[in-house]
Scaffold this motif. Structure first.
Motif, PDB file in Angstrom:
ATOM      1  N   ARG A   1       0.833  -1.211   0.000  1.00  0.00           N
ATOM      2  CA  ARG A   1       0.000   0.000   0.000  1.00  0.00           C
ATOM      3  C   ARG A   1       0.865   1.257   0.000  1.00  0.00           C
ATOM      4  N   PHE A   2       0.376   2.303  -0.713  1.00  0.00           N
ATOM      5  CA  PHE A   2       1.157   3.537  -0.760  1.00  0.00           C
ATOM      6  C   PHE A   2       0.358   4.814  -0.533  1.00  0.00           C
ATOM      7  N   THR A   3      -0.956   4.770  -0.487  1.00  0.00           N
ATOM      8  CA  THR A   3      -1.736   5.962  -0.181  1.00  0.00           C
ATOM      9  C   THR A   3      -3.177   5.580   0.108  1.00  0.00           C
ATOM     10  N   THR A   4      -3.980   6.560   0.478  1.00  0.00           N
ATOM     11  CA  THR A   4      -5.426   6.380   0.591  1.00  0.00           C
ATOM     12  C   THR A   4      -6.103   7.531  -0.148  1.00  0.00           C
ATOM     13  N   VAL A   5      -7.259   7.260  -0.697  1.00  0.00           N
ATOM     14  CA  VAL A   5      -8.074   8.267  -1.367  1.00  0.00           C
ATOM     15  C   VAL A   5      -9.478   8.149  -0.795  1.00  0.00           C
ATOM     16  N   ASP A   6      -9.941   9.181  -0.125  1.00  0.00           N
ATOM     17  CA  ASP A   6     -11.277   9.182   0.479  1.00  0.00           C
ATOM     18  C   ASP A   6     -11.529   7.929   1.318  1.00  0.00           C
ATOM     19  N   GLY A   7     -10.537   7.547   2.108  1.00  0.00           N
ATOM     20  CA  GLY A   7     -10.669   6.395   2.993  1.00  0.00           C
ATOM     21  C   GLY A   7     -10.438   5.050   2.347  1.00  0.00           C
ATOM     22  N   VAL A   8     -10.157   5.018   1.033  1.00  0.00           N
ATOM     23  CA  VAL A   8      -9.902   3.767   0.317  1.00  0.00           C
ATOM     24  C   VAL A   8      -8.392   3.572   0.191  1.00  0.00           C
TER      25      VAL A   8
END
Length: 181
Positions: free
Chosen positions: A126-133
Motif C-alpha cells: 500500500r502507498f496511499t489512501t483516497v477518500d478512505g480507500v
C-alpha cells in the motif's frame, strides 16, 4: 521590572506555549491522512510523453533512482533500479479508485489478507489512501485479475502472482512510488 512580575510573565508565556502546543496536536489529530504525513502528500507529476518506438519504456517524467512507476493511462507498472533501468514492467488491472499523479512512499505491506472483493490476496503493497480507500498493489491467490465491480470503491491494483512476488521483493516500506497520468 520586579522579580515577581518577570515570574508572572514567564508563567503566562509557558501557559501560552502549552495552549498552542495542545491546539496544534488537536489540529494534527483531525487532519486528513495526507496532511498528517507530508512525505505521503502527492506532488504534481508532469504529463509523461509516451515513447512511440518503445511503449514499455520507463516514462520520462517519472523521476530518478530506485522506484515503482505506475501509469494510470496505460495500466502498467515498472520496477525501476537505481540506475534508471527497469527490472521488469507489466500490465495491471486497477481498482475503481485511482490515486492522484504524484510521488508517494510504500506505507504498509501485508503478506496475505482478504480483498474488498472477498478474494484472498497476497503481497499487498500500500502507498496511499483516497477518500478512505487504501490504494496499493496486490495479487489474487487464485491468479485472477478481473475487472473490479464498478459499484464498489476498490483501491487494489491487481497483478499476476509472479508480478506480485516481484513487487513484494522490490517495494519495501518507504520505497518511492511514482504515479504518472
Amino acid at each position: 521590572m520586579s522579580r515577581s512580575s518577570s515570574g508572572f510573565v514567564a508563567g503566562l508565556t509557558a501557559a501560552a506555549v502549552a495552549a498552542v502546543g495542545f491546539l496544534a496536536y488537536q489540529a494534527s489529530a483531525s487532519a486528513p491522512d495526507g496532511l498528517k504525513h507530508p512525505d505521503k502528500t502527492p506532488t504534481a507529476a508532469p504529463r509523461s510523453p509516451k515513447d512511440k518506438k518503445n511503449p514499455t519504456a520507463v516514462p520520462a517524467q517519472s523521476g530518478s533512482g530506485k522506484r515503482v512507476v505506475y501509469s494510470l493511462e496505460d495500466d502498467r507498472v515498472w520496477l525501476v533500479e537505481q540506475s534508471g533501468k527497469p527490472q521488469i514492467t507489466f500490465k495491471v488491472t486497477p481498482g475503481t479508485v485511482d490515486p492522484a499523479p504524484g510521488t508517494y512512499t510504500v506505507s504498509s505491506r501485508s503478506g496475505s489478507v482478504t480483498g474488498t472483493d472477498g478474494k484472498p490476496i497476497e503481497h499487498v503493497v500500500r502507498f496511499t489512501t483516497v477518500d478512505g480507500v487504501a490504494i496499493g498493489f496486490s495479487a489474487a491467490v487464485d491468479g485472477s485479475t478481473p475487472k473490479p465491480d464498478p459499484s464498489q470503491k476498490t483501491g487494489g491494483i491487481r497483478e499476476s502472482r509472479a508480478h506480485g512476488d516481484a513487487m513484494w521483493q522490490f517495494a519495501v516500506i518507504s520505497q518511492k512510488v511514482v504515479v504518472v497520468p
